[in-house]
Scaffold this motif. Structure first.
Motif: not given
Length: 284
Positions: A256, A219, A217, A254, A250-252
């Motif tokens: 989770n 960002r 991911t 994934q 952390r959620q940015d």
């Protein structure tokens, strides 16, 4: 000086003068001790009242200081000197506190050119909250990167790659979990990558807006960057030092996975605090 007159910091011949012992520490802006720094106090008439040298921990003591106004001077090799007006208090002891010296680098930016990270003298680390109580620290041991300083410093760029499986926290079971699909998933995503192609002023330092790819991911991530200075090394090269910090959610990315252990309490916090300290070598 006329009879009956007196100025602070000036001794009166034949008079008993109560003195003070000053204590303090000379450090860099980042808090590292500056060993061998010279600390001197001059009186109002410019005469030296006391002088001392900072030890390996940056600490110094100046004995025999008379109360009154004066000038405090701090100097150390490869650092910009510092002078300030002080008032020595009456009493047996005076805590000066920390005196911060900046490394003499000529400018607040390094010379233009391509710099490669010296990974043996660089660290990439992260901290996370654990169980809402303590902090768990980890670091990546394998990484590489390049810093291209442009003549127009705002157009400088950074490219860095980190081997995801090199994460170490000092606990083999936890490290294996961090490498698993619950977190970094190193089998599918073996590297982390950071790229930035511009630099901006931010407060007393710099801001490096970039893009971080983590576990597949990508960002936007902003690093708060400090340039710590440049200088020659023993092998005939030129090095520049930088430090940077960032906070990642952390959620940015994934990441989770978590496990609740009570109302509002999880095993791992949602925020990672990243700290980067690097030395980079200017390429010929």
């Amino acid at each position: 000086m006329s009879a009956g007159s007196w100025s602070p910091g000036t001794r009166v011949p034949g008079a008993a003068v109560a003195t003070t012992a000053a204590h303090g520490r000379v450090v860099t802006p980042e808090g590292w001790p500056v060993a061998g720094a010279t600390v001197t106090v001059l009186g109002a008439d410019g005469a030296q009242l006391a002088s001392g040298t900072a030890g390996d921990d940056g600490r110094f003591t100046l004995d025999g200081l008379p109360a009154g106004a004066g000038t405090l001077l701090v100097a150390a090799p490869a650092h910009a000197p510092k002078a300030m007006t002080v008032v020595v208090p009456a009493g047996p002891s005076w805590t000066v506190g920390e005196l911060r010296l900046t490394r003499r680098g000529g400018t607040d930016v390094p010379a233009p050119g391509l710099y490669l990270l010296d990974t043996a003298h660089s660290t990439v680390s992260a901290k996370a909250h654990h169980l809402g109580l303590a902090t768990v620290s980890g670091r990546f041991t394998e990484f590489a990167g390049a810093i291209t300083v442009d003549a127009d410093v705002a157009r400088s760029r950074v490219d860095a790659e980190i081997v995801a499986a090199s994460i170490e926290t000092g606990n083999a079971q936890r490290d294996a979990h961090l490498r698993s699909p619950d977190f970094l998933d190193v089998e599918r995503f073996p590297t982390l990558r950071f790229e930035a192609d511009r630099l901006e002023r931010g407060g007393a330092g710099w801001v490096l807006p970039g893009r971080l790819t983590l576990a597949g991911t990508t960002r936007p991530v902003q690093l708060d960057l400090s340039y710590l200075g440049s200088g020659p090394d023993p092998w005939g090269g030129t090095r520049a030092a930088f430090s940077a910090t960032a906070e990642l959610r952390r959620q940015d990315f994934q990441l989770n996975w978590n496990q609740a252990v009570g109302v509002g309490i999880a095993v791992f916090g949602t925020t990672l605090r990243v700290t980067i300290d690097v030395e980079a070598v200017l390429q010929p």
